[in-house]
Scaffold this active site. Sequence first.
Site, PDB file in Angstrom:
ATOM      1  N   CYS A   1       0.815  -1.225   0.000  1.00 33.27           N
ATOM      2  CA  CYS A   1       0.000   0.000   0.000  1.00 33.27           C
ATOM      3  C   CYS A   1       0.849   1.277   0.000  1.00 33.27           C
ATOM      4  O   CYS A   1       0.337   2.360  -0.242  1.00 33.27           O
ATOM      5  CB  CYS A   1      -0.948   0.004   1.190  1.00 33.27           C
ATOM      6  SG  CYS A   1      -1.932  -1.483   1.261  1.00 33.27           S
TER       7      CYS A   1
ATOM      8  N   HIS B   1      -3.293   7.010   2.249  1.00 34.32           N
ATOM      9  CA  HIS B   1      -3.756   5.713   1.761  1.00 34.32           C
ATOM     10  C   HIS B   1      -5.143   5.448   2.350  1.00 34.32           C
ATOM     11  O   HIS B   1      -5.357   5.610   3.556  1.00 34.32           O
ATOM     12  CB  HIS B   1      -2.767   4.631   2.193  1.00 34.32           C
ATOM     13  CG  HIS B   1      -3.268   3.246   1.978  1.00 34.32           C
ATOM     14  ND1 HIS B   1      -3.817   2.829   0.786  1.00 34.32           N
ATOM     15  CD2 HIS B   1      -3.317   2.176   2.815  1.00 34.32           C
ATOM     16  CE1 HIS B   1      -4.173   1.566   0.896  1.00 34.32           C
ATOM     17  NE2 HIS B   1      -3.894   1.145   2.121  1.00 34.32           N
TER      18      HIS B   1
ATOM     19  N   ASN C   1     -10.269  -0.173  -0.343  1.00 37.24           N
ATOM     20  CA  ASN C   1      -8.809  -0.135  -0.248  1.00 37.24           C
ATOM     21  C   ASN C   1      -8.212  -0.834  -1.481  1.00 37.24           C
ATOM     22  O   ASN C   1      -8.350  -2.043  -1.627  1.00 37.24           O
ATOM     23  CB  ASN C   1      -8.379  -0.837   1.047  1.00 37.24           C
ATOM     24  CG  ASN C   1      -6.865  -0.914   1.212  1.00 37.24           C
ATOM     25  OD1 ASN C   1      -6.116  -0.653   0.281  1.00 37.24           O
ATOM     26  ND2 ASN C   1      -6.433  -1.290   2.400  1.00 37.24           N
TER      27      ASN C   1
HETATM   28  O1  UT7 Z   1      -4.011  -1.267   3.431  1.00 38.39           O
HETATM   29  C1  UT7 Z   1      -3.431  -1.410   4.677  1.00 38.39           C
HETATM   30  C2  UT7 Z   1      -3.828  -2.641   5.297  1.00 38.39           C
HETATM   31  N1  UT7 Z   1      -5.035  -2.782   5.998  1.00 38.39           N
HETATM   32  C3  UT7 Z   1      -5.500  -1.971   6.993  1.00 38.39           C
HETATM   33  O2  UT7 Z   1      -5.113  -0.857   7.181  1.00 38.39           O
HETATM   34  C4  UT7 Z   1      -6.557  -2.563   7.870  1.00 38.39           C
HETATM   35  C5  UT7 Z   1      -6.393  -2.110   9.287  1.00 38.39           C
HETATM   36  N2  UT7 Z   1      -7.398  -2.701  10.155  1.00 38.39           N
HETATM   37  C6  UT7 Z   1      -8.699  -2.371  10.099  1.00 38.39           C
HETATM   38  O3  UT7 Z   1      -9.097  -1.520   9.316  1.00 38.39           O
HETATM   39  C7  UT7 Z   1      -9.637  -3.008  11.092  1.00 38.39           C
HETATM   40  O4  UT7 Z   1      -8.883  -3.738  12.029  1.00 38.39           O
HETATM   41  C8  UT7 Z   1     -10.693  -3.943  10.426  1.00 38.39           C
HETATM   42  C9  UT7 Z   1     -11.679  -3.120   9.619  1.00 38.39           C
HETATM   43  C10 UT7 Z   1     -10.023  -4.956   9.520  1.00 38.39           C
HETATM   44  C11 UT7 Z   1     -11.474  -4.705  11.488  1.00 38.39           C
HETATM   45  O5  UT7 Z   1     -12.083  -3.781  12.360  1.00 38.39           O
HETATM   46  P1  UT7 Z   1     -11.917  -3.919  13.936  1.00 38.39           P
HETATM   47  O6  UT7 Z   1     -12.682  -2.836  14.533  1.00 38.39           O
HETATM   48  O7  UT7 Z   1     -10.444  -3.991  14.245  1.00 38.39           O
HETATM   49  O8  UT7 Z   1     -12.630  -5.283  14.200  1.00 38.39           O
HETATM   50  P2  UT7 Z   1     -12.061  -6.547  14.980  1.00 38.39           P
HETATM   51  O9  UT7 Z   1     -11.119  -7.295  14.122  1.00 38.39           O
HETATM   52  O10 UT7 Z   1     -11.626  -6.133  16.350  1.00 38.39           O
HETATM   53  O11 UT7 Z   1     -13.374  -7.403  15.159  1.00 38.39           O
HETATM   54  C12 UT7 Z   1     -14.436  -6.983  16.017  1.00 38.39           C
HETATM   55  C13 UT7 Z   1     -15.572  -7.966  15.873  1.00 38.39           C
HETATM   56  C14 UT7 Z   1     -15.135  -9.414  15.991  1.00 38.39           C
HETATM   57  O12 UT7 Z   1     -16.177 -10.130  16.613  1.00 38.39           O
HETATM   58  P3  UT7 Z   1     -16.101 -10.491  18.161  1.00 38.39           P
HETATM   59  O13 UT7 Z   1     -14.867 -11.330  18.329  1.00 38.39           O
HETATM   60  O14 UT7 Z   1     -16.029  -9.174  18.885  1.00 38.39           O
HETATM   61  O15 UT7 Z   1     -17.372 -11.232  18.398  1.00 38.39           O
HETATM   62  C15 UT7 Z   1     -15.010  -9.866  14.558  1.00 38.39           C
HETATM   63  O16 UT7 Z   1     -15.174 -11.248  14.410  1.00 38.39           O
HETATM   64  O17 UT7 Z   1     -16.140  -7.833  14.564  1.00 38.39           O
HETATM   65  C16 UT7 Z   1     -16.133  -9.105  13.917  1.00 38.39           C
HETATM   66  N3  UT7 Z   1     -15.981  -8.888  12.505  1.00 38.39           N
HETATM   67  C17 UT7 Z   1     -17.006  -8.652  11.675  1.00 38.39           C
HETATM   68  N4  UT7 Z   1     -18.321  -8.560  11.893  1.00 38.39           N
HETATM   69  C18 UT7 Z   1     -19.099  -8.294  10.835  1.00 38.39           C
HETATM   70  C19 UT7 Z   1     -14.831  -8.850  11.783  1.00 38.39           C
HETATM   71  N5  UT7 Z   1     -15.104  -8.612  10.506  1.00 38.39           N
HETATM   72  C20 UT7 Z   1     -16.436  -8.480  10.410  1.00 38.39           C
HETATM   73  C21 UT7 Z   1     -17.314  -8.219   9.343  1.00 38.39           C
HETATM   74  N6  UT7 Z   1     -18.622  -8.124   9.606  1.00 38.39           N
HETATM   75  N7  UT7 Z   1     -16.878  -8.031   8.080  1.00 38.39           N
END
Ligand code: UT7
Length: 331
Positions: free
Chosen positions: A111, A258, A288
């Site tokens: 990225c 980005h 993204n």
């Molecule tokens: O290009 C550069 C590379 N990428 C990035 O910059 C990504 C950086 N990270 C992020 O943007 C975020 O970490 C994400 C958008 C990927 C995830 O968001 P988050 O707020 O960090 O969510 P999380 O991983 O802490 O998950 C929270 C909850 C979990 O459920 P539990 O364990 O609390 O029950 C996940 O299983 O949300 C759940 N979850 C979802 N729920 C619905 C994870 N993905 C999804 C989804 N839909 N798509």
Amino acid sequence: MTIQITGTGSALPEKIVTNFDLEKLVETSDEWIQKRTGIAERRISAGETVSSLAADACRKALEMAGKRADEVDLILVATCSPELLLPCCACQVQEMIGASCAVAFDLNAACSGFLFALNTAYAYLHTGIYHNALVVGSEVLSKLVDWKDRGTCILFGDGAGAAFVEASAEDIVRDNGRRAGMECMVQGSDGTKGMVLSCAERAGNNAFIPENPPENPYIHMDGQEVYKFATKQVPACIQDALDRAGLAVDDVDWFMLHQANVRIIESVAKRLRADIARFPMNIHKIGNMSSATIPVLLDEWNRKGSIKTGDRLVLSGFGAGLTYGASILVW
Ligand code: UT7
């Protein structure tokens, strides 16, 4: 000497995939995706390739710069998703647009790729080795995404953006007294955290060892680790670049980051104590696109006339590697 962007272009696949479409694939919701990422829809290839998108973006950038393809000295394509390992995408683009005199090669910094390619072009132009360059970020991430993994498949999209960069011997000073062109850059890498965002290529496989396919050939990401890295490292490297240039946050008109997550961009703005209105975003409609996000955003803002001559821009990328960087330039 002035090294400046004189043309921009972008190309996106026609197919739009909304969050509602993803609800049919994985357990997710439009509400969750919008709230946690800011993304509503993304473009997904229905046949467009990294090279075809890159070539389209290049043609538009050249048209804006008023240059013919055979006048291009250097083509740098940043990509982590080429359709071929050999030849490189930049050589495919050279052939497609007819840039018969150019030297062409690819660069992969995920990225941060467009930013690193822009800085590489700057180095070539600054030393006088070449006089101009087409710098491209192009990705078809949809083929690297595990469409069963809701943690990643909701984030990524496909597309390409390009910038034509030219050197001129004289210093060009804008009406507001700012010297045009690239001013300062900061780049960094931390390979120790490489596996928090990875994607396997082919495993070791030759005539002398048994076939050994990768366990997971798709993008694998520890989202929270990447999130923490981005919200800490990006404001720090932007501040570093500003300090090196002797500038303050208020000297910057546009922070083009980005487009990975709206919350990351908001957090960076907050840490820099900068008005969020100075952080253009288009992630809601294209997601993204890794190396393509910055040049596509730049082209969108440029074409709608939002960037005025003399505006100062900070471009900042971050992602797999891990890699990060910030470049400052005056339009
Ligand atoms: O290009 C550069 C590379 N990428 C990035 O910059 C990504 C950086 N990270 C992020 O943007 C975020 O970490 C994400 C958008 C990927 C995830 O968001 P988050 O707020 O960090 O969510 P999380 O991983 O802490 O998950 C929270 C909850 C979990 O459920 P539990 O364990 O609390 O029950 C996940 O299983 O949300 C759940 N979850 C979802 N729920 C619905 C994870 N993905 C999804 C989804 N839909 N798509």
